[in-house]
Scaffold this motif. Sequence first.
Motif, PDB file in Angstrom:
ATOM      1  N   LEU A   1       5.286  11.854  -3.574  1.00 56.67           N
ATOM      2  CA  LEU A   1       4.035  12.477  -3.154  1.00 56.67           C
ATOM      3  C   LEU A   1       4.128  13.990  -3.233  1.00 56.67           C
ATOM      4  O   LEU A   1       3.176  14.665  -3.650  1.00 56.67           O
ATOM      5  CB  LEU A   1       3.688  12.040  -1.726  1.00 56.67           C
ATOM      6  CG  LEU A   1       3.102  10.640  -1.564  1.00 56.67           C
ATOM      7  CD1 LEU A   1       3.058  10.248  -0.101  1.00 56.67           C
ATOM      8  CD2 LEU A   1       1.705  10.562  -2.165  1.00 56.67           C
ATOM      9  N   THR A   2       5.265  14.533  -2.831  1.00 58.07           N
ATOM     10  CA  THR A   2       5.432  15.981  -2.844  1.00 58.07           C
ATOM     11  C   THR A   2       5.464  16.548  -4.260  1.00 58.07           C
ATOM     12  O   THR A   2       4.888  17.601  -4.547  1.00 58.07           O
ATOM     13  CB  THR A   2       6.726  16.369  -2.104  1.00 58.07           C
ATOM     14  OG1 THR A   2       6.678  15.865  -0.766  1.00 58.07           O
ATOM     15  CG2 THR A   2       6.890  17.876  -2.060  1.00 58.07           C
ATOM     16  N   LYS A   3       6.132  15.854  -5.174  1.00 58.46           N
ATOM     17  CA  LYS A   3       6.304  16.377  -6.539  1.00 58.46           C
ATOM     18  C   LYS A   3       5.200  15.942  -7.493  1.00 58.46           C
ATOM     19  O   LYS A   3       4.812  16.702  -8.388  1.00 58.46           O
ATOM     20  CB  LYS A   3       7.650  15.931  -7.097  1.00 58.46           C
ATOM     21  CG  LYS A   3       8.859  16.558  -6.418  1.00 58.46           C
ATOM     22  CD  LYS A   3      10.104  16.453  -7.280  1.00 58.46           C
ATOM     23  CE  LYS A   3       9.975  17.260  -8.555  1.00 58.46           C
ATOM     24  NZ  LYS A   3      11.215  17.266  -9.353  1.00 58.46           N
ATOM     25  N   TYR A   4       4.675  14.701  -7.318  1.00 59.93           N
ATOM     26  CA  TYR A   4       3.761  14.148  -8.328  1.00 59.93           C
ATOM     27  C   TYR A   4       2.422  13.689  -7.762  1.00 59.93           C
ATOM     28  O   TYR A   4       1.592  13.186  -8.503  1.00 59.93           O
ATOM     29  CB  TYR A   4       4.430  12.982  -9.054  1.00 59.93           C
ATOM     30  CG  TYR A   4       5.797  13.327  -9.592  1.00 59.93           C
ATOM     31  CD1 TYR A   4       5.948  14.246 -10.628  1.00 59.93           C
ATOM     32  CD2 TYR A   4       6.946  12.739  -9.065  1.00 59.93           C
ATOM     33  CE1 TYR A   4       7.195  14.575 -11.119  1.00 59.93           C
ATOM     34  CE2 TYR A   4       8.205  13.057  -9.551  1.00 59.93           C
ATOM     35  CZ  TYR A   4       8.322  13.981 -10.568  1.00 59.93           C
ATOM     36  OH  TYR A   4       9.570  14.307 -11.049  1.00 59.93           O
ATOM     37  N   GLY A   5       2.229  13.809  -6.444  1.00 56.56           N
ATOM     38  CA  GLY A   5       0.935  13.456  -5.869  1.00 56.56           C
ATOM     39  C   GLY A   5       0.609  11.982  -5.940  1.00 56.56           C
ATOM     40  O   GLY A   5      -0.573  11.626  -6.029  1.00 56.56           O
ATOM     41  N   ALA A   6       1.611  11.119  -5.891  1.00 51.61           N
ATOM     42  CA  ALA A   6       1.393   9.670  -5.953  1.00 51.61           C
ATOM     43  C   ALA A   6       2.616   8.965  -5.393  1.00 51.61           C
ATOM     44  O   ALA A   6       3.683   9.583  -5.223  1.00 51.61           O
ATOM     45  CB  ALA A   6       1.133   9.210  -7.393  1.00 51.61           C
ATOM     46  N   SER A   7       2.458   7.688  -5.089  1.00 54.67           N
ATOM     47  CA  SER A   7       3.611   6.904  -4.670  1.00 54.67           C
ATOM     48  C   SER A   7       4.517   6.648  -5.869  1.00 54.67           C
ATOM     49  O   SER A   7       4.151   6.923  -7.019  1.00 54.67           O
ATOM     50  CB  SER A   7       3.156   5.578  -4.054  1.00 54.67           C
ATOM     51  OG  SER A   7       2.596   4.735  -5.054  1.00 54.67           O
TER      52      SER A   7
ATOM     53  N   ILE B   1       0.262   5.093   5.522  1.00 52.11           N
ATOM     54  CA  ILE B   1      -0.225   3.849   4.924  1.00 52.11           C
ATOM     55  C   ILE B   1       0.818   3.244   3.993  1.00 52.11           C
ATOM     56  O   ILE B   1       0.986   2.017   3.938  1.00 52.11           O
ATOM     57  CB  ILE B   1      -1.542   4.096   4.160  1.00 52.11           C
ATOM     58  CG1 ILE B   1      -2.629   4.547   5.132  1.00 52.11           C
ATOM     59  CG2 ILE B   1      -1.986   2.850   3.418  1.00 52.11           C
ATOM     60  CD1 ILE B   1      -2.960   3.555   6.225  1.00 52.11           C
ATOM     61  N   LEU B   2       1.573   4.075   3.276  1.00 54.04           N
ATOM     62  CA  LEU B   2       2.547   3.568   2.309  1.00 54.04           C
ATOM     63  C   LEU B   2       3.835   3.089   2.964  1.00 54.04           C
ATOM     64  O   LEU B   2       4.452   2.119   2.488  1.00 54.04           O
ATOM     65  CB  LEU B   2       2.881   4.661   1.283  1.00 54.04           C
ATOM     66  CG  LEU B   2       1.815   4.995   0.249  1.00 54.04           C
ATOM     67  CD1 LEU B   2       2.207   6.244  -0.522  1.00 54.04           C
ATOM     68  CD2 LEU B   2       1.589   3.832  -0.713  1.00 54.04           C
ATOM     69  N   VAL B   3       4.263   3.740   4.043  1.00 57.39           N
ATOM     70  CA  VAL B   3       5.591   3.490   4.608  1.00 57.39           C
ATOM     71  C   VAL B   3       5.527   2.901   6.016  1.00 57.39           C
ATOM     72  O   VAL B   3       6.101   1.846   6.287  1.00 57.39           O
ATOM     73  CB  VAL B   3       6.426   4.790   4.622  1.00 57.39           C
ATOM     74  CG1 VAL B   3       7.820   4.525   5.177  1.00 57.39           C
ATOM     75  CG2 VAL B   3       6.521   5.378   3.220  1.00 57.39           C
ATOM     76  N   ILE B   4       4.829   3.595   6.918  1.00 52.52           N
ATOM     77  CA  ILE B   4       4.860   3.191   8.331  1.00 52.52           C
ATOM     78  C   ILE B   4       4.087   1.901   8.560  1.00 52.52           C
ATOM     79  O   ILE B   4       4.556   1.006   9.277  1.00 52.52           O
ATOM     80  CB  ILE B   4       4.309   4.329   9.211  1.00 52.52           C
ATOM     81  CG1 ILE B   4       5.159   5.588   9.021  1.00 52.52           C
ATOM     82  CG2 ILE B   4       4.284   3.913  10.677  1.00 52.52           C
ATOM     83  CD1 ILE B   4       4.658   6.795   9.800  1.00 52.52           C
ATOM     84  N   TRP B   5       2.907   1.779   7.948  1.00 54.32           N
ATOM     85  CA  TRP B   5       2.119   0.568   8.171  1.00 54.32           C
ATOM     86  C   TRP B   5       2.827  -0.691   7.665  1.00 54.32           C
ATOM     87  O   TRP B   5       2.855  -1.696   8.395  1.00 54.32           O
ATOM     88  CB  TRP B   5       0.735   0.693   7.548  1.00 54.32           C
ATOM     89  CG  TRP B   5       0.025  -0.630   7.455  1.00 54.32           C
ATOM     90  CD1 TRP B   5      -0.360  -1.284   6.331  1.00 54.32           C
ATOM     91  CD2 TRP B   5      -0.357  -1.473   8.552  1.00 54.32           C
ATOM     92  NE1 TRP B   5      -0.938  -2.479   6.635  1.00 54.32           N
ATOM     93  CE2 TRP B   5      -0.958  -2.625   7.998  1.00 54.32           C
ATOM     94  CE3 TRP B   5      -0.237  -1.383   9.939  1.00 54.32           C
ATOM     95  CZ2 TRP B   5      -1.450  -3.668   8.777  1.00 54.32           C
ATOM     96  CZ3 TRP B   5      -0.724  -2.425  10.718  1.00 54.32           C
ATOM     97  CH2 TRP B   5      -1.320  -3.533  10.150  1.00 54.32           C
TER      98      TRP B   5
END
Length: 344
Positions: A79-85, A116-120
């Motif tokens: 997310l930090t480098k490419y703006g996506a999962s 949403i990607l990790v914690i949920w």
Amino acid sequence: MAGLRGAFMTQMTKMNQIGDQPSIFDVMSQESLMKSLKPALRHLTKYLAFAYPEKFSSLSQKYDEFYFLFDFFLQNHFLTKYGASFSENFYGMKRIFQATGEMPMKGWTKLRSIFILVIWPYLRDKLDKLHDDLKLRLSYIGNANQDFKVKLAKVFVKYYPWFKSIIGALTVFLQIAYIINRSYIHSPFLWASGVRLEKLTGADLASFDGLPAHLQPTGILQRLWRIFLAIPGVMYRLFGYGLFFVQFVDFMYNSDLGAQLKGQKASWKTPPPPHNLLLNESNIHTLETNKCPICLKNRENSTALSVSGYVFCYTCIDSHLKKFGKCPLTGLPANTSQLIRLYH
């Protein structure tokens, strides 16, 4: 239909400045990649714990927490480098935050995607396990205990499956709407993150400090990296198919229904004998029960042959086996060690 679809997408593009969106096949593929990664790594940790228990047993026992940390750092990096999962970037996608039109690479917008990607998913797995555990415990408690905690557990056990069903139905609805170009998101989790998916453009690739291996222009490296990342998904599917086959075989051989089906199949047609009979077995059955099938006289020193169950004179069956090595009635291979003396 094509005209309506084009007019709708043109209007959406003008209103929201939506770029080229990925197909439903790319979207489902990236979700499948991410879903297969966790069970594939779980199988790896189980093997390591079995082979090296002193080093990896704790890792296997705390696998959910280990994967949570691994997934957090992985998704945060992409997310930090490419703006996506990770999986979205693997299929050449980016996330666009609806309110700003920018990629969620920092700040609150990135934290929403991280949740949403990790914690949920981590919380969802814990809730699934809690639901199964409480359901089992409540089945033993019954309705006698009316404690507040028990009542709260009953409410959770009753309504949690409804919550999951609503999420599933909403997901299907949005996927259908996405297919017919009536929605720019295919999942309620994208809505919760406040983002939509778009394909990466040449300008996006040029803006990145460095490209991951699967997006490098060199063909051979890109193919090898894609093959390597596809291995967990392939192994997970093969493992699932193997388990299904093993369960099917176990069902056919060990379940009551499997035994019934095998019995019905056997009753349809009597199978032929696997060998030629040395003596006429039907005639032997007409003999008196104290007669030897070989000498046809009263048995002396009654001896049973374990491979077939027939009873002979000891001297008759002993000499026959030493000469022919077969049961005289069924033709089954036999030797003198399989003789059982009967005592009256």
